[in-house]
Write a protein that holds these residues in place. Structure first.
Motif, short mmCIF file in Angstrom:
data_model
loop_
_atom_site.label_atom_id
_atom_site.label_comp_id
_atom_site.label_asym_id
_atom_site.label_seq_id
_atom_site.Cartn_x
_atom_site.Cartn_y
_atom_site.Cartn_z
N ARG A 1 17.59 2.68 15.13
CA ARG A 1 16.22 2.60 14.61
C ARG A 1 16.18 1.47 13.58
O ARG A 1 16.93 1.49 12.61
N LEU B 1 18.79 -1.72 21.28
CA LEU B 1 19.97 -1.22 21.98
C LEU B 1 21.05 -2.29 21.99
O LEU B 1 20.76 -3.46 22.23
N TYR C 1 24.33 2.08 22.42
CA TYR C 1 23.93 2.57 21.10
C TYR C 1 22.50 2.13 20.82
O TYR C 1 22.19 0.94 20.86
N LEU C 2 21.65 3.10 20.56
CA LEU C 2 20.30 2.81 20.12
C LEU C 2 20.24 2.98 18.61
O LEU C 2 20.79 3.94 18.06
N GLU D 1 27.54 7.14 15.15
CA GLU D 1 26.91 7.76 13.98
C GLU D 1 26.92 6.89 12.73
O GLU D 1 26.85 7.41 11.61
N LEU E 1 13.04 0.63 17.99
CA LEU E 1 14.39 0.86 18.48
C LEU E 1 14.94 -0.38 19.16
O LEU E 1 14.22 -1.08 19.87
N PRO F 1 21.54 4.95 12.94
CA PRO F 1 21.88 5.46 14.28
C PRO F 1 20.75 6.34 14.82
O PRO F 1 20.17 7.14 14.10
N TRP F 2 20.42 6.16 16.10
CA TRP F 2 19.37 6.93 16.75
C TRP F 2 19.96 7.82 17.84
O TRP F 2 19.75 9.02 17.86
N GLN F 3 20.69 7.18 18.78
CA GLN F 3 21.26 7.92 19.91
C GLN F 3 22.33 7.05 20.57
O GLN F 3 22.29 5.84 20.49
N ALA F 4 23.28 7.69 21.22
CA ALA F 4 24.30 6.98 22.01
C ALA F 4 24.31 7.58 23.40
O ALA F 4 24.14 8.80 23.56
N TYR F 5 24.49 6.73 24.39
CA TYR F 5 24.46 7.16 25.78
C TYR F 5 25.68 6.63 26.52
O TYR F 5 26.17 5.53 26.24
#
Length: 163
Positions: free
Chosen positions: A128, A47, A125-126, A62, A45, A113-117
């Motif tokens: 993969r 960021l 934005y993380l 996404e 991962l 796309p992995w995750q957004a915070y």
């Protein structure tokens, strides 16, 4: 808190310079980013931190993206994608497996796309890492408001301190 003083303090951390690229239908987009870091090797991962005010911020939601790590010879690309168009600059696009990339970079990482915070005035934005490659060369860096090759940036900042 004095945000200008905080920005100057944070600017004492030397960073590499990247351009994060993605596709929106037939259009390709890029944004210069120096808030980039490795997060994990298992799973792989990375960021990127994008200002909410940036047009590209919503585009990354996404979407697959590429992180293009710029070499010293790519200063004009960094400026262009930072919102300072460089007249006559030809963008050296390459088709990636997941996202468009910039040719001639020191390295690239293609990410799903992995995750957004929520990151306050930024979105974190993380991604993969699904594909990557790297080569050799001098990096483009940003330090104390100066953008350029590693050695030149240090000399510029030192000369300002002497004045």
């Amino acid at each position: 808190m004095d945000t200008r003083a905080l920005r100057q303090c944070l600017g004492r951390f030397t960073t590499g310079v990247t351009v994060v690229t993605c596709r929106d239908g037939d259009r390709v987009h890029g944004i210069t980013v120096n808030s980039f870091t490795s997060v994990s090797l298992e799973p792989p991962l990375v960021l990127v931190s994008i200002a909410r005010s940036a047009k590209a911020c919503e585009l990354l939601a996404e979407r697959s993206f590429a992180v293009n790590i710029l070499g010293a010879h790519q200063r004009e690309l960094a400026l262009h994608f930072a919102g300072r168009p460089q007249g006559g600059l030809e963008i050296p696009w390459e088709d990636g497996r997941l996202a468009p990339r910039l040719a001639g970079c020191l390295a690239y990482l293609e990410c799903s796309p992995w995750q957004a915070y929520n990151g306050g005035d930024h979105v974190l934005y993380l991604g993969r890492v699904e594909a990557f490659s790297h080569g050799d060369g001098e990096p483009l860096v940003f330090f104390a408001g100066v953008l350029g090759p590693l050695g030149e940036v240090g000399q510029e900042v030192l000369s300002r301190q002497v004045r």
